[in-house]
Design an enzyme around this catalytic site. Structure first.
Site, PDB file in Angstrom:
ATOM      1  CG  PHE A 132      13.168  16.264  17.949  1.00 37.92           C
ATOM      2  CD1 PHE A 132      13.020  17.395  17.142  1.00 37.92           C
ATOM      3  CD2 PHE A 132      14.346  16.127  18.683  1.00 37.92           C
ATOM      4  CE1 PHE A 132      14.020  18.352  17.070  1.00 37.92           C
ATOM      5  CE2 PHE A 132      15.356  17.081  18.604  1.00 37.92           C
ATOM      6  CZ  PHE A 132      15.192  18.199  17.801  1.00 37.92           C
ATOM      7  CB  THR A 183       3.657   9.544   8.177  1.00 36.94           C
ATOM      8  OG1 THR A 183       4.267   8.491   7.409  1.00 36.94           O
ATOM      9  CG2 THR A 183       4.134  10.886   7.658  1.00 36.94           C
ATOM     10  CE1 TYR A 238      23.300  17.946  -0.176  1.00 33.70           C
ATOM     11  CE2 TYR A 238      24.040  20.200  -0.222  1.00 33.70           C
ATOM     12  CZ  TYR A 238      23.441  19.158   0.451  1.00 33.70           C
ATOM     13  OH  TYR A 238      23.015  19.303   1.730  1.00 33.70           O
TER      14      TYR A 238
END
Lengths: 633, 655
Positions: free
Chosen positions: A210, A345, A553
C-alpha cells in the site's frame, strides 16, 4: 494543485518556487526538520525503531487528516452554504473559502439534480461491521520480534482495503467490504521489508503493498476468496531521500515517499523531479513505479519509465536490482519493465534512484480558445509534430469548458466582471465562436524566462493557424486547478444522487476525434438504455501529446435517482465505454493501470503469448503467490 | 446436428412468424390528385438532416475525395509501380470522379417532382406507403448515416423512392446507378442532378477506380451528406424473385463503422411491390434470350405508349432501420482494423466477409418479409398449376384457400377488407388481361394468335406468357420455400424418418441456394421452420423421430410441391443437358444458349411441359449452385472465362 501559483504573478520568475511552496503548504502543522537526517544514506537500523522515518505530510493514522469515506483532506470539501451557494472549504487550495455563484445552477442543469434530494453517508465507520481479522499468532510473534510497527485496528485495516474507485467509495458510505487486510505493517526501510517478506514466505501469508491509496483500478481490493492472513504493507514510513547526486542529477529515494513531500524536500536543495501526476498530493513513488505512472509535465521531464534510473525490489525470490546506475544498458530485456506496471504482484519496491532537475527559473500559464474541438485537436497534433509541446498542454471539450466556468469564483470587482464580459463579447460576437461548441487548451510553460517567452510565441503562432485565440493566463491556471479539485467533487455529487468517475486511454492521433465522439456517444446511449433518467455528463480532454498519439481522459457522471442498483449500472456503462475505447483503437490504459477492474481485457490487449510471458515471470518470482492481490493477470 | 441459434441474425423466431404486426398504408397520390402539382414541385423543401452533417456542395465532396489520404495513397502506389507521374494518375482519378459523381440540384429535383407526379398519376392507381416507416426513417436520418436498401423490380424503384422522400420532406438520397444510364442523352445528366452517381459494372481489377469509388461513397456516408441508396440485388430482378445479394457496395458502406469513423450506420430495408410491373414483357423477352435493349433516350420515348396503360397499385414498405452496431455487437474482432492505418486499402478478413454476407441476407429477408402480395399473385399461382384452363368459380375458391395458407406462412397480403373474392380475382384479371382472360366461365392464358404459326413460334409465345405469369407466382416463393421444400423432401424420401427427410431438405436447399433466399448456414433452423408451418396448417404431424403427412394434409403437400415443381423439373433438364449434351469443358457463354436450345427442342417435341426451364435466370442459378456444390468447376483461362464441367453424382441424383 497547479492552482497555487498566484494568478497575477504567473509570469514572475519566482512562481515556480512559489508553486512548490504552496504544495508544501498542504502540510498540516509545521514540518519537522527532516532534511539533514534524511539526506544521509544511513541504514535504518542505526536509527532504531521509533526514530525511523522522516515526517511526511500524511501521518501513520491517515484518517486523522484524510477522509475515511471520500477523497482528500478532511477539511477540504465542496458544500452548499446557508445561502444555497456552493463553496469550497479549507485553506489548502486556492479555491478554499471561495463562493462559486454559478455552480449550483450548473449542477441542476447538467444533472437534473436538486438540492432537496439528498443522500447521506454513514457518519463514521461502524467497527462492528468490520470483518474480524484472520490472525496467525505465530506470525505475530515473529513480527513483534522484528520491532516493526503494526496494527490490527479496524480503522487502519479498512482504510487500506480500498482505492478510490466509485464502487469502493460507495461501499464505504453505505456498506462494508467482504474482505479487508488483517494486519497493517509499517516498515521504515528496505531491511524491514526484507524481513516482512521473509516472514510472509515462512508463514504463507498474502502481502498487499500500500502506497498512497489513490488507485482507481480496484488494485487494493482484497480478493474475497483469500483465506490466508492478508498483510497490508504500508510503505508510507519509508519516505526519506537517501542521497542526492548533483553531478549525475539523480536522487535515491525510499519508495514510500509521496509526491508533494518528494518535491518539497528536493526543492530545499534546489531540485525537482518534475513528475506531477494529478494525484501527487497523495500518491507514492513506489506506486508510480508499480503502475507506470505519467505526470502532467512529462513533455519536459518524461513519464516514470523515463525518470527511473535504478529500482530495488524485494520479492519472495530475493532482491532484484541492477548493478549500476546508468542512463541505458543493453543487457537483454530491461528488468525494470517487469517491475514497472507489475501492480504489486511481484514484490515491494523499496528504493528508487530517480532523475532530478534544477528547479525551473520561470513558469507561465496560458490558454487558447478554439472554435471547435476538431481544430483544437489538429493544433495539438501540429504542436506534437513540431515537438514543441510546453511542459503541459491540454485540450478540454466544450462540456468541460462550461464546467470550468461554473467553478469560477465570485469576482472581486466590477472591473473584473466588466473585463470578463468584454472578453466574452470579443470571442463570441466579434470572432463568431459558438459558446456551445468552442473549446479551450490550457498551457503550462517552464524553464528559462527567455526561452519560455520564445516557446510561448511559437506555440501561440501555431494555435493561430488553427483558428485559436489566446485567452489569458488566468483561464489556463484555472484549468489546472480543476484537475486537483475535481476529485473532491465526486463526494459532493454522491450527496445528491450523482455518481461519476474518470477513465483514460491512449490513442493514435488519427483516431483521437473519432474515439472521443464515439465514447461520449456510447456513454449517452448506454445510460439511456439502462434507464438513467437524465442525460449524463460525458466529457473528455486530451491531456498528453506524444509523437504518435495522445492520452485522452474522460469524465462521466449521471444522476441515479430512480435506479435501484446505481453502482451496477455505473459499472456496466463504464465497461461499455471501455469496449468502445478498444474498438476505436485505444489502449486499455495509459497510466491508471489494470488492477482487477480491467483484467478481463488483458488477453485481448497483449495476446495470449504476451500474457503467458508475464505469467511465467510471476511464477518464477512468486511461486506461492505471496503477493496475492490478483491484479493484472 | 446442432447450430448456434438465437443471435440477432437468423430469421425471426418461429413465434414471431405468426404475430407479425405491420403498419397501415397511406396513398400518396390521393393528395396529388387533389392539389396542384406545380405548387407541390415548388413547395418549401427543408429536409431534416443528419445531426453531425457538415454541409458541403457536390463538387466539394469530389475534391475532398481526391485529396483524401485513401485516394492519394493509391495514386502514389500506382505511380511508383507504373513509373508514371502521380499527376497523370491524379488526373485520371479526377476523370473517374467526374464520370461518377452526382451533382444534385434542387431545380432538377423540382422538375422531377413535377413530371413524376404527372407520370405516376397516369400509370398507377395508388402509391401506398407505410407512414410510420417514413417517420422512423426521419428519426434515423437525424441520428446516424442511413443506407437505403430497396428491393429492385423496376426502374421505377429509385425514381419512386426519391419522389417519396421529397414528398415527406426527407433528405433526398444519393443513388448508386449503373454506368449504362450515362449512355442516355439528357436523361443520364438529369438523373445525375437528381442525385444519381454512377458505377461501372465491373471494376474488380482497377485499383484506382475501386479506391476512388469506395472513398466517394464513404465520404458521403461519413459526412452524413445524404442517405445512400443502392440495390443489394445489384440489378432489377427479372423474375420478381429476390436475387442473391451482392456484397461489394454493402461492405463499402459498412467500413466507416468498422473503422469507427461513424458511431453507427442505419440499414433500412425497403420493400417495393408492384401490382403490375412496368417491364413485365421486356423481362420475359430477356429471359428467353432476346437481348435487353440498351438504355437510350429514344427507347425511353418510344416506351411512352405505356403511359396509356394501367399498372395498378404500388406498395412501399419502409422497414425498421437496423443498427449496424447492434448487428455487429459481439461478432466482429476489430483488431485487424486497429493495427493498420485506416487509410490503407485492406482486404476484409474472413470474419468480416462472413458478417457482410450475413447482413446482406438478413436485409433481403427483411425486404421479403414486407413485400406486399396482391390477390393476383395468388391467382397466378393457382392458374399455373391448372393449365390450360380452370373453371372461374374453382379459381376463386382455390385463391381464397391459398390466401389463408399464405397468411399462415406469414405472407403479407393486401386484400381490401370489404372486397369479395370474386371482385378481387376479377380485378386482377382485368389488370393483367395481357396474361390471362376469362373465356366461357373458364380462365385461360392469354395466348391469342398462338394457334397459327410454326411450332417454334407457338412454343416461344407460350413461353412468354408463362414466364410473365410466373413472375407473379414467384412473389410467393420465398414465403413458401421452407414448408414447400419440406413437402418436396417428404415426397422424395418416401420415408417418414426425420433424419432422412431433413437430409433431402438440406440437399434441396443447397441445390436451390441461388434460386431462393436462405440465410447462410442455418439449414436445420429452416427445416424446423418449414415443419412448424406445415404442422400449423395441419398438413403434417411430427413425432420425435418421424414426420408424416396427415390425411387432409395431402392437398397442401401436393399444392406446395406442385408450386416448386417447375424448378425441380427445370433443374433436372439443365442437369440432363450438362451430363449428356456438353463436352468436358464449355464456356459460360456457350452454356445458356445451349440449354435453351436443348429445352426448346424438348418442348417442341412435347417431351416436357417445363417452359420455365427456358428462363436464363434459372439456368444461371442452376449452374452457380452446381459450382458451389463442386459438381462443376470454374476455371479461368487466359483471355476467356472458361467453365469446366465434370458431371458427377450427388447433383445428378435429382434426374
Amino acid at each position: 494543485m497547479a492552482a497555487e501559483a498566484a494568478g497575477s504573478g504567473g509570469g514572475s520568475p519566482a512562481s515556480a518556487r512559489r508553486r512548490l511552496r504552496i504544495i508544501s503548504g498542504h502540510l498540516r502543522g509545521s514540518p519537522r526538520a527532516a532534511g539533514q537526517e534524511a539526506l544521509s544514506p544511513s541504514p535504518c537500523k542505526a536509527q532504531g525503531g521509533s526514530a525511523g522515518p522522516a515526517a511526511g505530510s500524511i501521518p501513520k493514522k491517515r484518517q486523522e487528516i484524510l477522509k475515511w469515506n471520500g477523497w482528500g483532506y478532511n477539511d477540504s470539501k465542496f458544500i452548499f452554504n446557508k445561502k444555497g451557494q456552493a463553496e469550497f472549504t479549507g485553506k489548502r487550495y486556492r479555491l478554499g473559502g471561495m463562493v462559486l455563484p454559478t455552480f449550483k445552477e450548473w449542477i441542476e442543469k447538467t444533472f437534473g439534480a436538486s438540492l432537496e434530494h439528498k443522500t447521506t453517508s454513514r457518519a463514521s465507520l461502524n467497527v462492528n461491521d468490520v470483518p474480524p481479522p484472520i490472525v496467525n499468532e505465530e506470525f505475530l510473534q515473529d513480527l513483534r520480534a522484528t520491532k516493526i510497527s503494526y496494527s490490527q485496528d479496524a480503522e487502519d485495516r479498512v482504510f487500506r482495503a480500498h482505492g478510490h474507485c466509485l464502487h469502493e467509495i460507495f461501499v464505504l458510505r453505505e456498506g462494508m467490504f467482504k474482505r479487508i487486510p488483517d494486519v497493517v505493517v509499517w516498515p521504515v526501510c528496505h531491511e524491514d521489508v526484507v524481513k516482512i517478506v521473509e516472514l510472509a514466505c515462512k508463514h504463507n501469508l498474502c502481502i498487499i503493498p500500500f502506497g498512497g491509496g489513490t488507485s482507481v483500478s480496484s488494485a487494493l481490493e482484497c480478493p474475497e476468496e483469500e483465506k490466508r492472513t492478508i498483510v497490508s504493507l504500508d510503505t508510507s514510513q519509508m519516505n526519506r531521500i537517501l542521497w542526492i547526486d548533483e553531478k549525475n542529477l539523480t536522487a535515491c529515494v525510499e519508495a514510500g515517499i509521496i509526491g508533494q513531500d518528494l518535491e518539497k524536500q528536493l526543492s530545499e536543495s534546489g531540485f525537482c523531479t518534475g513528475h506531477e501526476p494529478d494525484s501527487m498530493e497523495f500518491s507514492s513513488l513506489g506506486g508510480w513505479v508499480a503502475t507506470r505512472a505519467s505526470g502532467m509535465k512529462k513533455n519536459i521531464y518524461g513519464n516514470i519509465e523515463d525518470l527511473v534510473i535504478h529500482i530495488k525490489m524485494v520479492t519472495p525470490r530475493g532482491i532484484v536490482e541492477k548493478n549500476c546506475q546508468v542512463p541505458r544498458m543493453s543487457t537483454g530485456p530491461d528488468i525494470h519493465h517487469f517491475i514497472m506496471g507489475s501492480e504489486g504482484t511481484l514484490g515491494v519496491v523499496t528504493e528508487v534512484t530517480i532523475k532530478i532537475r534544477p528547479l525551473p527559473e520561470y513558469q507561465k500559464y496560458g490558454s487558447v480558445v478554439f472554435p471547435n474541438f476538431e481544430r483544437g485537436v489538429a493544433c495539438l497534433r501540429e504542436v506534437a509534430k513540431q515537438r514543441c509541446a510546453p511542459a503541459s498542454i491540454r485540450l478540454v471539450d466544450n462540456a468541460q469548458f462550461q464546467f470550468g466556468h461554473a467553478l469560477k469564483p465570485q469576482v472581486a470587482s466590477i472591473f473584473t466582471s466588466f473585463l470578463d464580459g468584454l472578453k466574452k463579447f470579443y470571442i463570441t460576437k466579434f470572432k463568431g465562436f459558438d459558446p456551445n461548441i468552442l473549446c479551450v487548451a490550457t498551457l503550462l510553460f517552464e524553464g528559462d524566462r527567455e526561452k519560455v517567452l520564445q516557446h510561448e510565441k511559437q506555440v501561440y503562432d501555431i494555435a493561430t493557424k488553427f483558428g485559436g485565440l489566446a485567452a489569458g493566463e488566468d483561464n489556463g491556471q484555472r484549468g489546472y486547478m480543476l484537475t486537483f479539485v475535481i476529485a473532491y467533487l465526486r463526494d459532493l455529487g454522491l450527496d445528491y444522487y450523482v455518481i461519476g468517475e474518470s477513465f483514460e486511454t491512449s490513442v493514435p492521433w488519427d483516431r483521437v476525434l473519432d474515439l472521443c465522439r464515439n465514447v461520449k456517444e456510447r456513454i449517452v446511449r448506454e445510460c439511456k438504455e439502462k434507464g438513467v433518467q437524465f442525460a449524463p455528463f460525458s466529457t473528455c480532454r486530451v491531456t498528453q501529446t506524444y509523437d504518435a498519439g495522445a492520452c485522452v481522459y474522460f469524465y462521466f457522471a449521471f444522476n441515479y435517482r430512480g435506479i435501484s442498483d446505481p453502482i451496477h449500472v455505473y459499472e456496466e456503462i463504464e465497461r461499455a465505454a471501455r469496449e468502445e475505447i478498444l474498438a476505436n483503437g485505444g489502449s486499455l490504459s495509459h497510466h491508471h493501470g489494470v488492477g482487477k477492474l480491467r483484467k478481463r481485457w488483458m488477453k485481448e490487449s497483449i495476446s495470449d503469448v504476451g500474457l503467458g510471458m508475464l505469467r511465467s515471470v510471476k511464477e518464477y518470482v512468486d511461486p506461492n503467490n505471496i503477493f496475492g492481490n490478483k491484479n493484472l493477470l | 446436428e446442432t447450430f448456434a441459434v438465437g443471435n440477432v441474425f437468423s430469421n425471426c423466431s418461429i413465434k414471431e412468424l405468426t404475430s407479425k404486426k405491420r403498419d397501415e398504408f397511406e396513398d400518396i397520390l390521393e393528395e396529388r390528385r387533389l392539389s396542384s402539382d406545380l405548387r407541390y414541385a415548388m413547395k418549401c423543401y427543408t429536409p431534416v438532416i443528419y445531426k453531425g452533417l457538415s454541409p458541403c456542395k457536390p463538387n466539394a465532396i469530389k475534391s475532398v475525395v481526391l485529396q483524401s489520404e485513401q485516394v492519394q495513397y493509391v495514386i502514389k502506389q500506382l505511380a511508383k509501380e507504373m513509373g508514371e507521374s502521380p499527376d497523370i494518375i491524379q488526373e485520371e482519378a479526377m476523370e473517374i470522379l467526374d464520370e461518377m459523381g452526382h451533382s444534385m440540384q434542387l431545380g432538377t429535383v423540382r422538375f422531377f417532382a413535377f413530371t413524376l407526379s404527372k407520370i405516376f398519376k397516369q400509370l398507377f392507381q395508388r402509391v401506398c406507403v407505410n407512414e410510420e416507416g417514413m417517420q422512423r426513417l426521419q428519426r434515423a436520418i437525424q441520428e446516424h448515416p442511413v443506407v437505403l436498401l430497396p428491393s429492385h423490380r423496376s426502374y421505377v424503384d429509385f425514381l419512386m423512392l426519391s419522389y417519396l422522400l421529397y414528398t415527406y420532406d426527407l433528405a433526398l438520397p444519393v443513388i448508386a446507378a449503373g454506368i449504362d444510364f450515362l449512355g442516355m442523352k439528357i436523361v443520364g445528366e438529369l438523373l445525375r442532378r437528381a442525385g444519381a452517381f454512377f458505377m461501372r459494372r465491373s471494376f474488380g481489377g482497377n485499383r484506382l477506380y475501386w479506391a476512388v469509388f469506395a472513398e466517394y461513397v464513404k465520404t458521403m456516408l461519413r459526412n452524413g451528406y445524404a442517405p445512400i441508396e443502392f440495390f443489394l440485388e445489384g440489378t432489377r430482378s427479372r423474375t420478381a424473385k429476390t436475387l442473391t445479394p451482392k456484397f461489394g457496395l454493402l461492405s463499402i458502406v459498412m467500413e466507416p463503422f468498422f473503422k469507427r469513423e461513424v458511431f453507427d450506420t442505419y440499414l433500412v430495408p425497403i420493400s417495393i411491390s408492384y401490382e403490375r410491373i412496368l417491364e413485365e414483357s421486356l423481362y420475359a423477352y430477356e429471359l428467353l434470350g432476346v437481348p435487353k435493349p440498351k438504355e437510350s433516350t429514344s427507347g425511353l420515348l418510344k416506351a411512352r405508349r405505356i403511359l396509356s396503360d394501367n399498372f395498378g397499385t404500388i406498395h412501399i414498405y419502409v422497414g425498421q432501420p437496423v443498427s449496424l452496431r447492434t448487428l455487429a455487437s459481439g461478432r466482429i474482432n476489430l483488431c485487424p482494423y486497429n493495427l493498420v492505418p485506416r487509410h490503407l486499402p485492406q482486404k476484409p478478413t474472413e470474419d468480416i466477409q462472413e458478417f457482410v454476407s450475413d447482413v446482406a441476407y438478413k436485409m433481403e429477408l427483411l425486404q421479403i418479409e414486407n413485400m406486399v402480395l396482391s390477390p393476383w399473385v395468388l391467382v397466378a399461382a393457382v392458374l399455373l398449376q391448372n393449365l390450360p384452363a380452370i373453371d372461374f368459380e374453382l379459381l376463386i375458391e382455390k385463391t381464397v384457400w391459398l390466401k389463408g395458407l399464405t397468411q399462415t406462412f406469414g405472407g403479407f397480403i393486401e386484400w381490401p377488407d370489404n372486397l369479395c373474392a370474386k371482385k378481387a380475382v376479377m380485378s386482377g384479371l382485368t389488370l393483367h388481361s395481357n396474361i390471362a382472360r376469362l373465356v366461357d366461365g373458364h380462365v385461360v392464358l392469354n395466348d391469342k394468335g398462338i394457334e397459327d404459326g410454326a411450332v417454334g413460334e407457338i412454343v416461344f409465345k407460350r413461353a412468354l406468357v408463362i414466364l410473365m405469369c410466373s413472375t407473379y407466382r414467384n412473389q410467393l416463393l420465398n414465403v413458401f420455400v421452407r414448408p414447400s421444400l419440406v413437402a418436396l423432401a417428404l415426397q422424395m424420401t418416401r420415408s417418414f424418418r426425420k433424419e432422412e427427410v431433413y437430409s433431402s431438405f438440406s440437399f434441396l436447399r443447397d441445390i436451390f441456394s441461388d434460386e431462393f433466399i436462405f440465410f447462410p448456414g442455418i439449414s436445420l433452423k429452416d427445416f424446423e421452420e418449414g415443419c412448424f408451418l406445415l404442422t400449423k396448417c395441419d398438413a403434417i404431424q411430427t413425432t420425435q423421430q418421424e414426420i408424416y403427412p396427415t390425411d387432409k394434409g395431402s392437398v397442401v403437400v401436393s399444392f406446395l410441391s406442385a408450386m416448386f415443381r417447375p424448378f425441380v423439373e427445370g433443374y433436372q433438364l439443365i442437369f440432363r443437358y450438362l451430363s449428356k449434351e456438353t463436352k468436358e469443358a464449355f464456356t459460360e457463354k456457350q452454356f445458356v444458349p445451349g440449354v435453351r436450345n436443348f429445352v426448346f427442342q424438348l418442348l417442341e417435341k412435347g417431351a416436357t411441359q417445363c417452359y420455365e426451364a427456358l428462363s436464363s435466370d434459372m439456368q444461371k442459378n442452376a449452374l452457380a449452385a452446381l459450382v458451389q456444390l463442386g459438381a462443376v468447376k470454374k476455371k479461368k483461362i487466359v483471355h476467356r472465362k472458361h467453365t469446366k464441367c465434370c458431371c458427377k453424382s450427388p447433383a445428378m441424383s435429382l434426374c
